[in-house]
Design a protein around this motif. Structure first.
Motif, PDB file in Angstrom:
ATOM      1  N   TYR A 207       0.805  -1.183  -0.026  1.00 20.83           N
ATOM      2  CA  TYR A 207       0.002  -0.070   0.047  1.00 20.83           C
ATOM      3  C   TYR A 207       0.867   1.123  -0.013  1.00 20.83           C
ATOM      4  CZ  TYR A 207      -4.210   2.722   1.372  1.00 20.83           C
ATOM      5  OH  TYR A 207      -5.332   3.697   1.196  1.00 20.83           O
ATOM      6  N   ASN A 208       1.210   1.618  -0.897  1.00 18.00           N
ATOM      7  CA  ASN A 208       2.207   2.737  -1.263  1.00 18.00           C
ATOM      8  C   ASN A 208       1.801   3.930  -2.259  1.00 18.00           C
ATOM      9  OD1 ASN A 208       4.033   0.078  -1.778  1.00 18.00           O
ATOM     10  ND2 ASN A 208       4.566   1.543  -0.058  1.00 18.00           N
ATOM     11  N   ASN A 209       2.228   5.106  -1.986  1.00 23.28           N
ATOM     12  CA  ASN A 209       2.302   6.015  -3.153  1.00 23.28           C
ATOM     13  C   ASN A 209       3.855   6.037  -3.372  1.00 23.28           C
ATOM     14  OD1 ASN A 209      -0.439   7.035  -2.915  1.00 23.28           O
ATOM     15  ND2 ASN A 209      -0.082   8.420  -1.222  1.00 23.28           N
TER      16      ASN A 209
ATOM     17  N   ASP B 174      -2.278   4.440  -8.610  1.00 24.02           N
ATOM     18  CA  ASP B 174      -3.122   3.455  -7.300  1.00 24.02           C
ATOM     19  C   ASP B 174      -2.256   2.774  -6.399  1.00 24.02           C
ATOM     20  OD1 ASP B 174      -5.283   3.527  -8.959  1.00 24.02           O
ATOM     21  OD2 ASP B 174      -5.159   1.831  -9.931  1.00 24.02           O
ATOM     22  N   LYS B 175      -2.824   2.554  -5.131  1.00 21.64           N
ATOM     23  CA  LYS B 175      -1.838   2.118  -3.973  1.00 21.64           C
ATOM     24  C   LYS B 175      -1.208   0.848  -4.288  1.00 21.64           C
ATOM     25  CE  LYS B 175      -2.749   5.611  -1.430  1.00 21.64           C
ATOM     26  NZ  LYS B 175      -3.388   6.533  -1.968  1.00 21.64           N
ATOM     27  N   SER B 176      -1.657   0.043  -5.241  1.00 20.06           N
ATOM     28  CA  SER B 176      -1.024  -1.362  -5.400  1.00 20.06           C
ATOM     29  C   SER B 176      -0.081  -1.174  -6.625  1.00 20.06           C
ATOM     30  CB  SER B 176      -2.262  -2.146  -5.905  1.00 20.06           C
ATOM     31  OG  SER B 176      -2.908  -1.829  -6.980  1.00 20.06           O
TER      32      SER B 176
ATOM     33  N   TYR C  44       4.335   7.727  -7.254  1.00 17.46           N
ATOM     34  CA  TYR C  44       3.690   8.023  -8.436  1.00 17.46           C
ATOM     35  C   TYR C  44       4.602   7.688  -9.840  1.00 17.46           C
ATOM     36  CZ  TYR C  44      -0.495  10.147  -6.328  1.00 17.46           C
ATOM     37  OH  TYR C  44      -1.410  10.606  -5.781  1.00 17.46           O
TER      38      TYR C  44
ATOM     39  N   TRP D  13      -4.382   8.719   6.135  1.00 14.59           N
ATOM     40  CA  TRP D  13      -4.177   7.247   6.676  1.00 14.59           C
ATOM     41  C   TRP D  13      -2.616   7.234   7.298  1.00 14.59           C
ATOM     42  CZ3 TRP D  13      -0.177   5.156   4.378  1.00 14.59           C
ATOM     43  CH2 TRP D  13       0.338   5.552   2.845  1.00 14.59           C
TER      44      TRP D  13
ATOM     45  N   GLU E 205      -3.262  12.092   2.906  1.00 12.64           N
ATOM     46  CA  GLU E 205      -4.436  11.589   2.669  1.00 12.64           C
ATOM     47  C   GLU E 205      -5.230  11.079   3.778  1.00 12.64           C
ATOM     48  OE1 GLU E 205      -2.909  10.080  -1.872  1.00 12.64           O
ATOM     49  OE2 GLU E 205      -3.350   8.407  -0.157  1.00 12.64           O
TER      50      GLU E 205
ATOM     51  N   CYS F 130       0.133   9.910   6.141  1.00 17.75           N
ATOM     52  CA  CYS F 130       0.136  10.349   4.754  1.00 17.75           C
ATOM     53  C   CYS F 130      -1.286  11.478   4.868  1.00 17.75           C
ATOM     54  CB  CYS F 130      -0.625   9.515   3.948  1.00 17.75           C
ATOM     55  SG  CYS F 130      -0.658   9.811   2.204  1.00 17.75           S
TER      56      CYS F 130
END
Length: 309
Positions: A66-68, A75-77, A70, A129, A127, A125
């Motif tokens: 589960y990562n950013n 997508d996180k995946s 880019y 989370w 966002e 994050c």
């Protein structure tokens, strides 16, 4: 078992220390230290740090899945699915700018003088989370001192690898980010003992999707400040441009300190969702100022942190 520092390919799941074994190893290290037992250098270098939180780390699958990042997709995946093509050996790191000893280092030569520490840090994050991650690394200050910043140096600018043939996210249209990814810290932030250059997590080298082979970890700031796959650190006199600030300066400030009183236009910062605790419907926890790392407050004495977000 020795901790490998470098790899010429992504670490496979089977090669990364399982969480249960890692937790037992930490107990062993603690007992060994209490009894005055001699430990192998690799273990000693990764001994638990007084800067670590006592919160339970997230699972390896949470942290690596589960990562950013880019450069590999939005997508996180995407990072876990696409980062396998990234070649991390050989790797060169440049340190330049307002320093007495600028240099281009082969990564293995850059890392030789530094003893690894285990740092279990909260990560928040923007966002909304969060995770708790057991990093391996060493203080950024040690690397900067070796370069000998001049008195004119006030900031550190960081740059991520830009290699479109291995990073499919950089080839998309429209371009989300002006590549390469850039970040920056004030020099006193960079020299703070909490600021880490990470080479691994869970007792093994960094997986590609987490920023292999070298990334920045600044635990009191939002996660996007943690520039990954670093190829350059430049000491400068003026505040450097940073990628998200260039895209939307009214949403992503240079400082990016975790602050529950300053909301992002799309995400409240008052609370956070801890990954691994029941998904989107889990009870949210209050966000802590500076992500709970109160020792950094003195860095911002006299500053309006609602204006300097």
């Amino acid at each position: 078992m020795l901790i490998r520092i470098l790899s010429d390919r992504p670490a496979a799941s089977s090669e990364i220390t399982p969480q249960s074994i890692w937790l037992r190893r930490r107990d062993f290290l603690g007992a060994g230290a209490a009894l005055g037992l001699g430990l192998a250098p690799a273990f000693a270098a990764a001994a638990p740090s007084p800067y670590s939180t006592d919160e339970k780390p997230n699972s390896l699958s949470d942290i690596t899945g589960y990562n950013n990042f880019y450069e590999f997709g939005v997508d996180k995946s995407d990072p876990a699915a696409r980062a396998g093509a990234l070649k991390t050996k050989p790797w060169t790191l440049r340190i330049d700018g307002l320093v007495e000893k600028p240099a281009d280092y082969a990564l293995e030569d850059f890392l030789k003088p530094f003893a690894l520490e285990e740092r279990i840090y909260r990560m928040r994050c923007v966002e909304g989370w969060s995770m708790v991650i057991p990093w391996l690394g060493f203080p950024l200050a040690e690397a900067l001192k070796r370069a000998k910043p001049t008195s004119a140096a006030k900031y550190v600018a960081f740059e991520t690898l830009y290699r479109p043939e291995e990073m499919p996210g950089t080839r998309g249209f429209p371009r989300i980010i002006p590549w390469p990814y850039r970040e920056g810290l004030r020099l006193d932030e960079a020299m703070h003992p909490l600021t880490l250059l990470a080479t691994g997590l869970y007792g093994a080298p960094l997986p590609n999707q987490n920023g292999a082979p070298l990334r920045l970890v600044v635990p009191w700031k939002y996660g996007f400040k943690g520039v990954k796959s670093i190829v350059r650190m430049t000491l400068v006199a003026e505040q450097p441009q940073t990628s998200w600030n260039m895209i939307a300066s009214d949403e992503y400030g240079f400082f990016a300190n975790v602050n529950p009183q300053v909301d992002h236009p799309r995400w409240s910062q008052a609370t956070e969702r801890r990954i691994g605790e029941g998904g989107f419907f889990a009870k949210r926890r209050p966000t802590l100022m500076f992500n709970g790392y109160d020792s950094v407050a003195s860095l911002y004495s006299g500053m309006d942190l609602k204006a300097n977000y």
